[in-house]
Design an enzyme around this catalytic site. Structure first.
Site, mmCIF file in Angstrom:
data_model
loop_
_atom_site.group_PDB
_atom_site.id
_atom_site.type_symbol
_atom_site.label_atom_id
_atom_site.label_comp_id
_atom_site.label_asym_id
_atom_site.label_seq_id
_atom_site.Cartn_x
_atom_site.Cartn_y
_atom_site.Cartn_z
ATOM 1 C CD GLU A 95 32.247 -25.204 -16.638
ATOM 2 O OE1 GLU A 95 31.240 -25.237 -17.338
ATOM 3 O OE2 GLU A 95 32.781 -24.132 -16.306
ATOM 4 C CG ASP B 247 12.823 -12.494 -3.858
ATOM 5 O OD1 ASP B 247 12.684 -13.726 -4.102
ATOM 6 O OD2 ASP B 247 13.937 -11.993 -3.588
ATOM 7 C CG ASP C 138 10.896 -17.005 -3.649
ATOM 8 O OD1 ASP C 138 11.528 -16.428 -2.747
ATOM 9 O OD2 ASP C 138 10.049 -16.435 -4.378
ATOM 10 C CG ASP D 42 15.434 -17.423 -0.661
ATOM 11 O OD1 ASP D 42 15.322 -18.482 -0.030
ATOM 12 O OD2 ASP D 42 14.456 -16.700 -0.974
ATOM 13 C CG ASP E 106 32.758 -20.902 -14.013
ATOM 14 O OD1 ASP E 106 31.790 -21.613 -14.327
ATOM 15 O OD2 ASP E 106 33.067 -19.858 -14.619
HETATM 16 O O1 TEU Z 1 30.341 -22.384 -18.180
HETATM 17 C C1 TEU Z 1 31.392 -22.491 -19.086
HETATM 18 C C2 TEU Z 1 31.045 -22.482 -20.492
HETATM 19 O O2 TEU Z 1 31.943 -22.457 -21.288
HETATM 20 C C3 TEU Z 1 29.590 -22.484 -20.879
HETATM 21 O O3 TEU Z 1 29.042 -21.300 -20.436
HETATM 22 C C4 TEU Z 1 29.366 -22.572 -22.339
HETATM 23 O O4 TEU Z 1 30.097 -21.593 -23.022
HETATM 24 C C5 TEU Z 1 27.946 -22.369 -22.670
HETATM 25 O O5 TEU Z 1 27.170 -23.147 -21.812
HETATM 26 C C6 TEU Z 1 27.657 -22.791 -24.063
HETATM 27 O O6 TEU Z 1 26.287 -22.789 -24.227
HETATM 28 C C7 TEU Z 1 30.573 -21.823 -16.934
HETATM 29 C C8 TEU Z 1 29.269 -21.749 -16.174
HETATM 30 O O7 TEU Z 1 28.765 -23.042 -15.987
HETATM 31 C C9 TEU Z 1 28.320 -20.861 -16.937
HETATM 32 O O8 TEU Z 1 27.051 -20.805 -16.343
HETATM 33 C C10 TEU Z 1 28.933 -19.479 -16.986
HETATM 34 O O9 TEU Z 1 28.127 -18.649 -17.771
HETATM 35 C C11 TEU Z 1 30.339 -19.516 -17.552
HETATM 36 O O10 TEU Z 1 31.152 -20.540 -17.004
HETATM 37 C C12 TEU Z 1 31.057 -18.215 -17.242
HETATM 38 O O11 TEU Z 1 31.312 -18.137 -15.875
#
Ligand code: TEU
Length: 545
Positions: A269, A37, A33, A41, A214
């Site tokens: 992912e 705040d 940070d 960042d 993601d």
């Molecule tokens: O995560 C995908 C996801 O499926 C996980 O969020 C999972 O459902 C969860 O961790 C179960 O505990 C990605 C990102 O890494 C996560 O931070 C986001 O919340 C999610 O996608 C939505 O964008």
């Protein structure tokens, strides 16, 4: 649009930098940070890049810093091409990127293609009327007479809730595999594909080295949106969605990324539960460069379980020429040190034993992570051996309850450890600091040559010095119960890695510790003279043989 790639003559030999690199995940809210705040960042990241270079990191993955109402702390994006003011501005991003590159660090950023924020202008327009310009950019269904949702899909954060909500303006359901504030984009709509490709171009033109995409496997859905089978009731649909058309879409994304010079990388992912399912998103070398291997993340501290996870990963990925990844911790799961402690306690380990084993286990796990065949992804703070923050019920802010692993990174031994203290009118950090921050912080560990931080630094240096640890083959070795043993070998040399995942000292024979071998690293940073006859409890050794 970028121009430097037009009329490509001879194809460049593909660099494999990302196969040899160690990635470090930065969760910007909790890294550093710079303006007091209580939220990290981009300037905070820039200011600490030197420390990451000192550690020996090769590349950063930075979680979202885009404009966002923060319903999912940045994974709900309201403008993909701007920086949220809480993180700084575009100039701060450019300065951070330039400095990272000057230090030899590559930078990949998060791209969130499955959903936007419900405050994104696209959704605000789409939701306003059935005839709106962006209506088809999202997934809408008319309500039934009985008022039940269009199918039985369950959303990710609340497994009792459907992946559908009714929008009041038109009375129709919209799809959201995650929070209701994260409506799913409709990738069947060509304008969505074009707009999301433009986002990639925007950041590639700015010089990023690639993306962590993601939940990439969810951008294709069966057009009829069929029910999930009853046998998987309670599993969020995002963990089940696996549809052929997605591969076509991933290939188009890959070819866009590959059309840029300098070997940009696409990391997926793919949040599916088997290595087999994840592997299919490598395509024929024409989809993702790498995908996270989640089954290994969820492997407990057990030599048998790790052995089968490694066997399965090798057997599944190697034949298709797919390069593995390994990850123990991230911003969605309890840190591995905490996870192993909790699992041991559930199995009846007493508190004193857990306290004694806790750090040793995490350190031996670091040796494992950084010697397996594949690209390791570290999560900020594991190099300090951090535990999860303790979050009181009233302090939970994440819709998925994942706050513990997101505690701010302790930088020094001052009262706030580099964060505002929340006293005398100062802001408080957005989440509590992790336990032991008074001594388990960056400065304290830098001064202690036996610390976890120095262990990570030595491991990263060993990877640089020993090509067999980066590119060599892996063979599992026969070992006593509770010990995981494997070799990494290439023309450059041979290393044996021995990891005792039990609480007992274990005798090691000559097949694992051949005469003439030397210990080049011990997880407890002990400096054994000659070859030890035993592996200590939760001890890992790397031998050069
Ligand atoms: O995560 C995908 C996801 O499926 C996980 O969020 C999972 O459902 C969860 O961790 C179960 O505990 C990605 C990102 O890494 C996560 O931070 C986001 O919340 C999610 O996608 C939505 O964008």
């Amino acid at each position: 649009m970028h121009e430097d790639n037009s009329g490509s003559e001879t194809p460049r030999p593909a660099s494999r930098w990302w196969r040899e690199a160690v990635f470090y995940q930065i969760y910007p809210r909790s890294f550093a940070d710079s303006n007091g705040d209580g939220v990290g960042d981009l300037e905070g990241i820039r200011a600490h890049l030197g420390e990451l270079a000192w550690l020996g990191i090769d590349a950063l993955w930075i979680s979202p810093f885009y404009r966002s109402p923060m319903a999912d702390f940045g994974y709900d994006v309201s403008d993909y091409c701007d920086v949220d003011p809480i993180f700084g501005d575009m100039a701060a991003f450019d300065a951070m990127l330039a400095e990272a590159h000057a230090l030899g660090l590559r930078v990949i950023i998060d791209w969130v293609p499955n959903h936007t924020s419900d405050q994104h202008p696209w959704f605000l327009d789409a939701a306003s009327a059935k005839s709106a310009e962006h209506r088809n950019w999202y997934v809408w269904r008319e309500p039934d007479e009985d008022g039940t949702p269009p199918n039985n899909w369950v959303a990710a954060f609340d497994l009792t809730a459907p992946a559908w909500s009714v929008h009041p303006d038109t009375g129709e359901w919209y799809l959201h595999l995650f929070d209701p504030a994260q409506p799913d984009l409709n990738w069947d709509e060509p304008a969505v594909v074009e707009a999301m490709h433009d986002v990639l171009r925007f950041w590639l033109d700015r010089g990023v080295d690639g993306f962590r995409a993601d939940v990439l496997h969810t951008i294709g859905k069966f057009p009829e949106l069929p029910d999930d089978p009853p046998a998987v009731a309670g599993i969020p649909h995002c963990a089940l969605n696996d549809v052929p058309v997605t591969h076509e879409r991933v290939r188009a994304i890959r070819s866009l990324v590959d059309s840029y010079p300098d070997d940009r990388v696409l990391v997926g992912e793919i949040y599916l539960m088997t290595t087999q399912a994840i592997a299919s998103y490598y395509g024929d070398g024409d989809e993702v460069h790498m995908a996270f291997n989640f089954p290994a993340l969820y492997s407990p501290w057990s030599a048998d379980r790790w052995r089968s996870s490694i066997e399965e990963t090798e057997a599944t990925l190697d034949p298709r020429g797919a390069w593995p990844t390994w990850v123990l911790s991230n911003h969605d799961n309890p840190r591995h040190r905490t996870r192993y402690d909790l699992a041991a306690q559930r199995r009846g380990e007493d508190a004193a034993t857990t306290a004694r084993r806790s750090e040793a286990r995490a350190r031996a796990a670091a040796v494992l992570l950084l010697t397996l065949r594949g690209t390791p992804f570290l999560y900020q703070g594991e190099e300090l051996g951090l535990l999860d923050s303790e979050i009181a019920p009233g302090q939970v802010v994440d819709p998925g309850g994942r706050d513990g692993c997101r505690g701010p990174l302790p930088w020094d031994g001052t009262e706030g450890c580099g964060w505002p203290t929340g006293t005398n009118g100062n802001a408080a950090p957005w989440l509590p600091l992790p336990p032991e921050a008074g001594f388990r912080n960056r400065v304290a560990q830098q001064e202690d040559p036996g610390s976890t931080l120095h262990l990570y630094r030595r491991l990263l240096a060993l990877r640089k010095a020993h090509p067999e640890l980066r590119e060599g083959d892996l063979s599992l070795l026969n070992a006593p119960d509770g010990v995981l043993a494997f070799s990494r070998h290439s023309d450059a040399g041979i290393c044996h890695i021995l990891i005792n995942m039990t609480n007992e000292s274990t005798e090691i024979d000559e097949s694992l510790m051949p005469l003439g071998a030397t210990v080049i690293l011990a997880s407890d940073m002990a400096d054994p003279r000659g070859l030890p006859a035993h592996l200590g409890p939760d001890q890992a050794l790397i031998l050069s043989v």
